[in-house]
Enzyme design. Structure first.
Site, PDB file in Angstrom:
ATOM      1  N   HIS A 156      42.559  26.217  27.245  1.00 48.91           N
ATOM      2  CA  HIS A 156      42.474  27.259  28.273  1.00 48.91           C
ATOM      3  C   HIS A 156      43.805  27.958  28.517  1.00 48.91           C
ATOM      4  O   HIS A 156      43.839  29.029  29.112  1.00 48.91           O
ATOM      5  CB  HIS A 156      41.954  26.662  29.585  1.00 48.91           C
ATOM      6  N   ASP A 364      50.001  33.873  30.649  1.00 47.65           N
ATOM      7  CA  ASP A 364      48.725  33.339  31.119  1.00 47.65           C
ATOM      8  C   ASP A 364      47.756  33.257  29.947  1.00 47.65           C
ATOM      9  O   ASP A 364      47.718  34.165  29.105  1.00 47.65           O
ATOM     10  CB  ASP A 364      48.145  34.282  32.189  1.00 47.65           C
TER      11      ASP A 364
HETATM   12  C1  GDG Z   1      43.395  28.460  33.686  1.00 48.89           C
HETATM   13  C2  GDG Z   1      44.360  29.280  32.809  1.00 48.89           C
HETATM   14  C3  GDG Z   1      42.450  30.799  32.237  1.00 48.89           C
HETATM   15  C4  GDG Z   1      41.939  31.643  43.007  1.00 48.89           C
HETATM   16  N1  GDG Z   1      42.208  31.541  44.306  1.00 48.89           N
HETATM   17  C5  GDG Z   1      41.092  31.123  44.895  1.00 48.89           C
HETATM   18  C6  GDG Z   1      40.101  30.961  43.929  1.00 48.89           C
HETATM   19  N2  GDG Z   1      40.642  31.289  42.774  1.00 48.89           N
HETATM   20  C7  GDG Z   1      39.903  31.307  41.508  1.00 48.89           C
HETATM   21  C8  GDG Z   1      39.858  32.695  40.908  1.00 48.89           C
HETATM   22  C9  GDG Z   1      39.609  32.385  39.444  1.00 48.89           C
HETATM   23  C10 GDG Z   1      40.301  31.038  39.265  1.00 48.89           C
HETATM   24  O1  GDG Z   1      40.512  30.475  40.558  1.00 48.89           O
HETATM   25  C11 GDG Z   1      41.679  31.191  38.644  1.00 48.89           C
HETATM   26  O2  GDG Z   1      41.518  31.423  37.290  1.00 48.89           O
HETATM   27  P1  GDG Z   1      42.677  32.071  36.420  1.00 48.89           P
HETATM   28  O3  GDG Z   1      42.104  32.350  35.092  1.00 48.89           O
HETATM   29  O4  GDG Z   1      43.167  33.303  37.100  1.00 48.89           O
HETATM   30  O5  GDG Z   1      43.880  31.020  36.393  1.00 48.89           O
HETATM   31  P2  GDG Z   1      44.102  29.398  36.235  1.00 48.89           P
HETATM   32  O6  GDG Z   1      43.656  28.671  37.454  1.00 48.89           O
HETATM   33  O7  GDG Z   1      45.543  29.239  35.912  1.00 48.89           O
HETATM   34  O8  GDG Z   1      43.172  28.964  35.005  1.00 48.89           O
HETATM   35  C12 GDG Z   1      43.896  30.731  32.769  1.00 48.89           C
HETATM   36  C13 GDG Z   1      41.544  29.850  33.008  1.00 48.89           C
HETATM   37  O9  GDG Z   1      42.088  28.513  33.024  1.00 48.89           O
HETATM   38  C14 GDG Z   1      40.137  29.780  32.384  1.00 48.89           C
HETATM   39  O10 GDG Z   1      40.177  29.449  31.036  1.00 48.89           O
HETATM   40  O11 GDG Z   1      41.971  32.123  32.419  1.00 48.89           O
HETATM   41  O12 GDG Z   1      44.745  31.494  31.919  1.00 48.89           O
HETATM   42  O13 GDG Z   1      45.685  29.200  33.332  1.00 48.89           O
HETATM   43  O14 GDG Z   1      38.248  32.235  39.186  1.00 48.89           O
HETATM   44  O15 GDG Z   1      38.863  33.446  41.538  1.00 48.89           O
HETATM   45  N3  GDG Z   1      38.855  30.551  44.178  1.00 48.89           N
HETATM   46  C15 GDG Z   1      38.543  30.311  45.494  1.00 48.89           C
HETATM   47  N4  GDG Z   1      39.453  30.451  46.501  1.00 48.89           N
HETATM   48  C16 GDG Z   1      40.732  30.867  46.246  1.00 48.89           C
HETATM   49  O16 GDG Z   1      41.537  31.027  47.168  1.00 48.89           O
HETATM   50  N5  GDG Z   1      37.280  29.916  45.808  1.00 48.89           N
END
Ligand code: GDG
Length: 467
Positions: A156, A364
């Protein structure tokens, strides 16, 4: 595929509770769709002493198999090697990495123990899919435990350039273990090519143009499968009671000001201090925008037991206070920075309200927030996306305003451009991004990965089989 799907990920969804978030839903659907499966991972519990075995919970046709960690394992495997060595190195932050042999030994031991536990669940016609950087060694442990069936891995986070990957003292051990899988999926072609280049340049592997690599006595396939989201889910959430009321609650406070929005786990890979500085600089340089814009940064704290994350919290508190002190006024707070999480419905409503989505990670794997922001927009009055060129999502979201997040001046310009972009251009850019988000959805991602894994065991369609 006829047999069951067996999925391993460090954390699983909670058995019996609603599956929240794109990845949890995707895995759950993949398991249910197969008519049965196992979701294996850490229970989230830490105990003083090790308990052998796993706890089993059944929900519909899916079995959850959860194993506990000891406090020492949590420290060495999870906080230690996974989050103090692998996470920083894979995000190009060798300066923040902490290399500790004992922590690696614990990481190896947990992968071994979990690999053996998982091997006990497999039946000959099953398919195994392992997720992410916590379990880089698990494939090899499964093979050592006798598992010979199809087994894929999805990373990921980014896979770094070989010059960075080799800073890990155990790089060869990790690469060899990864080659025990039949298919390795990456977020982007950038990551896949880095892995291939490492194997070819450092380990004398041979590779062919279809992503097949022969290394360490095994042949495996590598391919990019950009992870996606369920765009309709986000649209529905944005239009839900929860989404609308969050938007109107904030709308009342910011009045007619344009909303610039960031939503990120509080992690140094997300470029949060740089983003705050860029916003401050944009205010410095654009007098007419002062008082007419409000930046909301939602940053739920994560991995608070790791000291680099504590340092980030202190830095963010200081930078935000400084910018608000310098620029704010009696009736205007430039940055609202909230170090807490909000329900997905509220987030989706806020995405839709925003004029600019600010997604500027220093590095990222993909970044799902960028895709959620796009999906949530009002097609008739969409916001603009300012996106780091170092997010995996940049390969697909060509309608974004791209920035190098280290370039504070350029990011400041991009924010200003996003705020002032004419409606026609916003619509045009948004359409192309929304189409990209919908074309490679989360359902597409899991099917594409599993179809590829399944196809590996079969002869290619044009291969003549001698009778
Ligand atoms: C890893 C990789 C890759 C965020 N704040 C809240 C909340 N979120 C949710 C977002 C989104 C998720 O968390 C974050 O996903 P990201 O992809 O932006 O980042 P990582 O957590 O670092 O994820 C990344 C991912 O895995 C998937 O393969 O894209 O590159 O680092 O869905 O909406 N959700 C809630 N409250 C929050 O305050 N409920």
């Amino acid at each position: 595929m006829t047999g069951r799907l067996i999925i391993a990920s460090n954390r699983t969804a909670s058995p019996g509770e609603p599956k929240v978030g794109g990845l949890a839903v995707a895995i759950w659907e993949a398991l249910s769709e197969r008519g049965g499966g196992v979701w294996f991972g850490w229970s989230g519990e830490t105990l003083e002493r090790e308990t052998r075995g796993v706890r089993l919970f059944a929900e519909d046709n899916v079995d959850f198999a959860l194993a506990d960690l000891t406090e020492a394992e949590y420290e060495g495997y999870y906080l230690g090697y996974a989050n103090r060595a692998l996470w920083p190195v894979f995000h190009y932050r060798v300066d923040l990495a902490h290399f500790d042999e004992t922590e690696f030994a614990t990481y190896e031991e947990v992968n071994r123990r979990f690999g053996r536990l998982l091997a006990q669940f497999t039946r000959p016609d099953d398919t195994v899919w392992v997720h992410d950087y916590h379990f880089l060694l698990m494939g090899q442990e499964m093979r050592t435990s006798g598992w010979e069936g199809p087994m894929g891995f999805f990373l990921h986070i980014p896979f770094p350039a070989p010059e960075i990957f080799t800073s890990l003292p155990q790089h060869r051990r990790i690469a060899r273990a990864l080659c025990a899988f039949d298919l390795i999926g990456f977020q982007t072609e950038r990551d896949r090519a880095n892995f291939e280049r490492y194997l070819v340049e450092i380990d004398q592997a041979s590779s062919s143009s279809d992503g097949t690599i022969s290394a360490f006595g095994r042949t495996l396939r590598t391919k990019a499968f950009p992870i996606g989201i369920d765009a309709d889910e986000i649209v529905n959430l944005a239009n839900s009671e929860e989404g609308r009321s969050a938007a109107s609650r904030l709308g009342r406070i910011i009045d007619q000001r344009a909303l610039v929005l960031g939503v990120d786990r509080m992690d140094y890979s997300k470029g949060l201090p740089q983003r705050m500085h860029a916003f401050g600089r944009m205010l410095d340089e654009n007098e007419h925008i002062r008082g007419r814009v409000s930046f909301l940064q939602i940053a739920p704290p994560s991995r608070e037991d790791v000291d680099t994350y504590q340092d980030l919290r202190i830095e963010l508190d200081q930078v935000t206070g400084r910018i608000n002190g310098d620029h704010g006024d009696l009736d205007w707070v430039p940055i609202r920075y909230l170090a807490r999480g909000y329900p997905r419905g509220m987030l989706s409503g806020l995405y839709r309200l925003a004029r600019v989505g600010l997604v500027t990670p220093l590095y990222d794997g993909m970044n799902l927030v960028a895709k959620e922001f796009v999906a949530a927009q009002d097609p008739e009055d969409p916001g603009t996306l300012v996106l780091s060129e170092f997010a995996g999502a940049a390969e697909q979201l060509q309608g974004a305003i791209f920035v190098n997040p280290h370039d504070i001046a350029a990011t400041a310009d991009a924010i200003q451009q996003g705020i002032n972009m004419p409606l026609e251009e916003r619509i045009e850019r948004w359409k192309s991004m929304d189409a990209a988000v919908r074309a490679q959805s989360i359902a597409w991602w899991r099917r594409a990965f599993l179809d590829e894994l399944e196809s590996l065991g079969k002869p290619a369609p044009d291969t003549e089989v001698e009778s």
